[in-house]
Design an enzyme around this catalytic site. Structure first.
Site, mmCIF file in Angstrom:
data_model
loop_
_atom_site.group_PDB
_atom_site.id
_atom_site.type_symbol
_atom_site.label_atom_id
_atom_site.label_comp_id
_atom_site.label_asym_id
_atom_site.label_seq_id
_atom_site.Cartn_x
_atom_site.Cartn_y
_atom_site.Cartn_z
ATOM 1 N N GLY A 144 66.819 -26.617 40.016
ATOM 2 C CA GLY A 144 67.899 -27.070 40.886
ATOM 3 C C GLY A 144 67.956 -28.592 40.921
ATOM 4 N N GLY A 174 65.808 -13.352 46.519
ATOM 5 C CA GLY A 174 65.863 -14.810 46.516
ATOM 6 C C GLY A 174 64.686 -15.448 47.239
ATOM 7 N N THR A 175 64.526 -16.751 46.999
ATOM 8 C CA THR A 175 63.349 -17.452 47.524
ATOM 9 C C THR A 175 63.350 -17.520 49.054
ATOM 10 O OG1 THR A 175 64.582 -19.477 47.050
ATOM 11 C CG2 THR A 175 62.865 -18.865 45.494
ATOM 12 N N LEU A 195 54.711 -17.853 46.725
ATOM 13 C CA LEU A 195 55.694 -16.865 46.283
ATOM 14 C C LEU A 195 55.272 -16.275 44.937
ATOM 15 C CD1 LEU A 195 59.110 -18.507 47.210
ATOM 16 C CD2 LEU A 195 57.540 -17.155 48.611
ATOM 17 N N ALA A 231 2.856 -2.433 9.858
ATOM 18 C CA ALA A 231 4.247 -2.331 9.409
ATOM 19 C C ALA A 231 4.647 -0.869 9.322
ATOM 20 C CB ALA A 231 4.411 -3.013 8.053
ATOM 21 N N SER A 282 6.251 -5.448 11.263
ATOM 22 C CA SER A 282 7.639 -5.232 10.860
ATOM 23 C C SER A 282 7.982 -3.758 10.866
ATOM 24 C CB SER A 282 7.862 -5.777 9.443
ATOM 25 O OG SER A 282 7.762 -7.172 9.471
ATOM 26 N N TYR A 340 16.201 5.209 24.407
ATOM 27 C CA TYR A 340 17.093 6.249 24.913
ATOM 28 C C TYR A 340 16.722 7.563 24.262
ATOM 29 C CZ TYR A 340 21.537 8.420 26.246
ATOM 30 O OH TYR A 340 22.512 9.235 26.776
ATOM 31 N N ARG A 394 60.969 -12.522 31.607
ATOM 32 C CA ARG A 394 60.887 -13.156 30.284
ATOM 33 C C ARG A 394 59.484 -13.131 29.688
ATOM 34 N NH1 ARG A 394 63.320 -18.787 31.238
ATOM 35 N NH2 ARG A 394 62.954 -18.294 33.426
HETATM 36 C C1 UD1 Z 1 63.967 -21.980 42.463
HETATM 37 C C2 UD1 Z 1 64.790 -22.992 43.269
HETATM 38 C C3 UD1 Z 1 65.202 -24.127 42.349
HETATM 39 C C4 UD1 Z 1 63.984 -24.777 41.745
HETATM 40 C C5 UD1 Z 1 63.147 -23.734 41.009
HETATM 41 C C6 UD1 Z 1 61.873 -24.340 40.519
HETATM 42 C C7 UD1 Z 1 65.913 -21.614 44.919
HETATM 43 C C8 UD1 Z 1 67.179 -20.992 45.340
HETATM 44 N N1 UD1 Z 1 65.946 -22.325 43.793
HETATM 45 O O1 UD1 Z 1 64.783 -21.471 41.437
HETATM 46 O O2 UD1 Z 1 65.940 -25.091 43.066
HETATM 47 O O3 UD1 Z 1 64.344 -25.804 40.864
HETATM 48 O O4 UD1 Z 1 62.823 -22.653 41.899
HETATM 49 O O5 UD1 Z 1 61.185 -23.415 39.769
HETATM 50 O O6 UD1 Z 1 64.911 -21.510 45.610
HETATM 51 N N2 UD1 Z 1 60.447 -15.354 44.030
HETATM 52 C C9 UD1 Z 1 60.104 -14.355 44.893
HETATM 53 N N3 UD1 Z 1 61.085 -13.539 45.391
HETATM 54 C C10 UD1 Z 1 62.381 -13.704 45.082
HETATM 55 C C11 UD1 Z 1 62.738 -14.738 44.187
HETATM 56 C C12 UD1 Z 1 61.755 -15.555 43.677
HETATM 57 O O7 UD1 Z 1 58.945 -14.179 45.201
HETATM 58 O O8 UD1 Z 1 63.192 -12.941 45.597
HETATM 59 C C13 UD1 Z 1 59.405 -16.209 43.477
HETATM 60 C C14 UD1 Z 1 59.220 -16.016 41.989
HETATM 61 O O9 UD1 Z 1 58.195 -15.087 41.749
HETATM 62 C C15 UD1 Z 1 58.839 -17.396 41.515
HETATM 63 C C16 UD1 Z 1 59.495 -18.325 42.517
HETATM 64 O O10 UD1 Z 1 59.797 -17.552 43.651
HETATM 65 O O11 UD1 Z 1 57.453 -17.617 41.577
HETATM 66 C C17 UD1 Z 1 60.751 -18.971 41.968
HETATM 67 O O12 UD1 Z 1 61.645 -17.995 41.562
HETATM 68 P P1 UD1 Z 1 62.686 -18.262 40.397
HETATM 69 O O13 UD1 Z 1 63.624 -17.133 40.353
HETATM 70 O O14 UD1 Z 1 61.931 -18.640 39.181
HETATM 71 O O15 UD1 Z 1 63.366 -19.585 40.911
HETATM 72 P P2 UD1 Z 1 64.882 -19.887 41.128
HETATM 73 O O16 UD1 Z 1 65.366 -19.162 42.348
HETATM 74 O O17 UD1 Z 1 65.597 -19.699 39.869
#
Ligand code: UD1
Ligand code: CA
Length: 463
Positions: free
Chosen positions: A152, A90-91, A8, A435, A417, A399, A15
């Site tokens: 989490g 979201g993940t 991912l 030289a 030299s 050149y 940040r």
């Molecule tokens: C997630 C976990 C959390 C865990 C934490 C560890 C979920 C809901 N939560 O937190 O339990 O402790 O990771 O770091 O999964 N990313 C995407 N697309 C998205 C969202 C995220 O590619 O839509 C990628 C981000 O680039 C990153 C990773 O997923 O590399 C984690 O994303 P981040 O938002 O940091 O994690 P949380 O969802 O806060």
């Protein structure tokens, strides 16, 4: 067990305060996502999908170039695909983007983030082995640590069975006290994952698709969940800020340095020694402080490098000494001495026992065995034979404003030299220049040329 991997890397990295996609920020000279690619390759994943979003094109381009055989970076990975997550929802939503590419292609799916470069392949191998042997539906990597790092929480019942994962922002005060954390690294049964992922609903404070909700779902379905518990918080460091970037950089650098020391290299001061992951160094070589070894540099045995050496993509033979010099894309044979304050640019080839002294610059040139360029000289686009002596202040005027022209210098030549060699020009074997000579015509072998413009005043062998 056939294993596929999803990395991912779609998140913005707000940040970091950066325009560069977060996963392209370098850690010890490699974009941080390179480490994830290396790791999944080491695990033997047959298929890998990198989920990109923010700066998708830039990430894709950079990684594709990394794969190119002419580039310095080449993740040892054969079957990498990209999936784009247009909106970061979201993940769970992120992993879903890999479904078309991976469904039906593997028994298990390994999920990891592109911003955790310190994860060790050995740790992840244990996780995937555990997943294979336990035949669990989900195998989680968890961390027990006092600092929650906003991860989490792993919620377990009285019998220590996993019930689910709750995000810090959604947690009750009791849940916040839990010390077992979710690292975001998982193995899933592939068929189950691809089926259930499509049914995830957005939840939580941010109305996101939580990959972690699949854990509670598996519990409801009475499926087996395995955990591998780690106590190594360092390994789980995720990079969200430039402060964490530097932490990761330091740790990774120390790992590389430690491995080199254990393989027989002396580092006088590892804290000020900067060596990139692809560099190799032979036994009993000594690396002095403030030395930077980059790219595909290879250094032989019994060398002394530094202090203050910067070497990129160069091959250095055995028993060389390089002090306070900059060396790029060069081939240096054994027993060569360089510096202090020399600059060797791309295409330099120094044969055995050459010496380049202070303020010597060499570019796109071959210098034969035992030749010396002692002081203040520029040698560009030249071929020097063996045992040539280049006097202080010599310049190859390579050149002419339009073209780069070559200077050819035979064996045993002595260049006085402050000689200017106006290329194209050839100096025959054993010839000498006086030289201050300005040489704009070829000088035959065994002759002495002097003056401005230089002319041959005598043959050296009939004196
Ligand atoms: C997630 C976990 C959390 C865990 C934490 C560890 C979920 C809901 N939560 O937190 O339990 O402790 O990771 O770091 O999964 N990313 C995407 N697309 C998205 C969202 C995220 O590619 O839509 C990628 C981000 O680039 C990153 C990773 O997923 O590399 C984690 O994303 P981040 O938002 O940091 O994690 P949380 O969802 O806060
Ligand atoms: Ca998030």
């Amino acid at each position: 067990m056939k294993l596929a991997a999803v990395i991912l890397a779609a998140g913005q990295g707000t940040r970091m305060k950066t325009r560069l996609p977060k996963v392209l920020h370098p850690v010890v000279g490699k974009p941080m996502v390179w480490y994830a690619l290396e790791t999944v390759a080491a695990l033997g994943c047959d298929q890998t999908v990198l989920v990109v979003g923010h700066g998708a094109d830039q990430v894709r381009d950079t990684i594709s170039n990394l794969q190119s055989p002419i580039s310095n970076f080449q993740p040892s990975i054969s079957t990498l695909q990209f999936a784009e997550q247009r909106e970061q929802r979201g993940t769970g939503h992120a992993v879903l983007q890999a479904r078309d590419a991976l469904r039906g292609k593997s028994d298990a799916v390994f999920i990891v983030y592109g911003d955790m470069p310190l994860l060790r392949a050995e740790t992840l191998k244990k996780l995937t082995d555990l997943h294979a042997s336990s035949r669990a539906t989900i195998t989680l990597l968890t961390l027990v640590a006092d600092d929650s790092m906003a991860f989490g929480r792993i919620v377990r019942d009285a019998n220590k069975r996993v019930l689910g994962i709750v995000e810090e922002r959604d947690a009750t005060p009791e849940q916040l006290a839990i010390r077992e954390l979710n690292c975001g690294v998982y193995c899933f049964d592939a068929a189950w994952l691809w089926d259930r992922l499509a049914h995830l609903q957005p939840t939580g404070a941010q109305n996101e698709y939580y990959l972690t909700d699949l854990v509670a779902l598996a519990v409801r379905e009475n499926r087996a969940i395995e955990t591998m518990v780690s106590r190594d918080a360092e390994e789980m460091l995720g990079i969200n800020t430039r402060v964490q970037l530097v932490q990761a950089e330091k740790i990774m650098r120390a790992r590389i340095n430690d491995a080199l020391m254990l393989s027989g290299v002396t580092l006088i001061d590892p804290a000020t020694t900067y060596i990139e992951p692809d560099v190799t160094i032979g036994e009993d070589t000594i690396i002095e402080p403030n030395t930077h070894l980059r790219g595909k540099t290879r250094i032989g045995a019994n060398c002394r490098i530094g202090p203050n050496a910067i070497i990129r993509d160069a091959q250095i033979g055995d028993e060389c000494a390089i002090v306070a010099s900059d060396v790029t894309e060069s081939i240096i044979e054994a027993r060569v001495q360089i510096g202090p304050f020399a600059r060797l640019r791309a295409g330099t080839h120094l044969a055995r026992a050459v010496r380049i002294g202070n303020f010597g610059e060499v570019k796109n040139s071959r210098v034969g065995e035992k030749s010396h360029i002692g002081h203040f000289s520029y040698v560009g686009d030249a071929d020097l034979g063996a045992r040539v002596n280049i006097g202080a202040g010599t310049i190859t005027c390579n050149y002419d404003g339009k073209r780069k022209n070559r200077t050819l210098i035979g064996d045993d030549v002595f260049i006085g030299s402050d000689t200017l060699l106006i290329a194209p020009v050839t100096i025959g074997a054993r010839a000498r220049t006086g030289a201050g000579a300005v040489v704009n015509k070829d000088v035959p072998a065994d002759s002495l040329a002097v003056g401005v413009p230089a002319r041959v005043i005598r043959k050296l062998n009939d004196k």
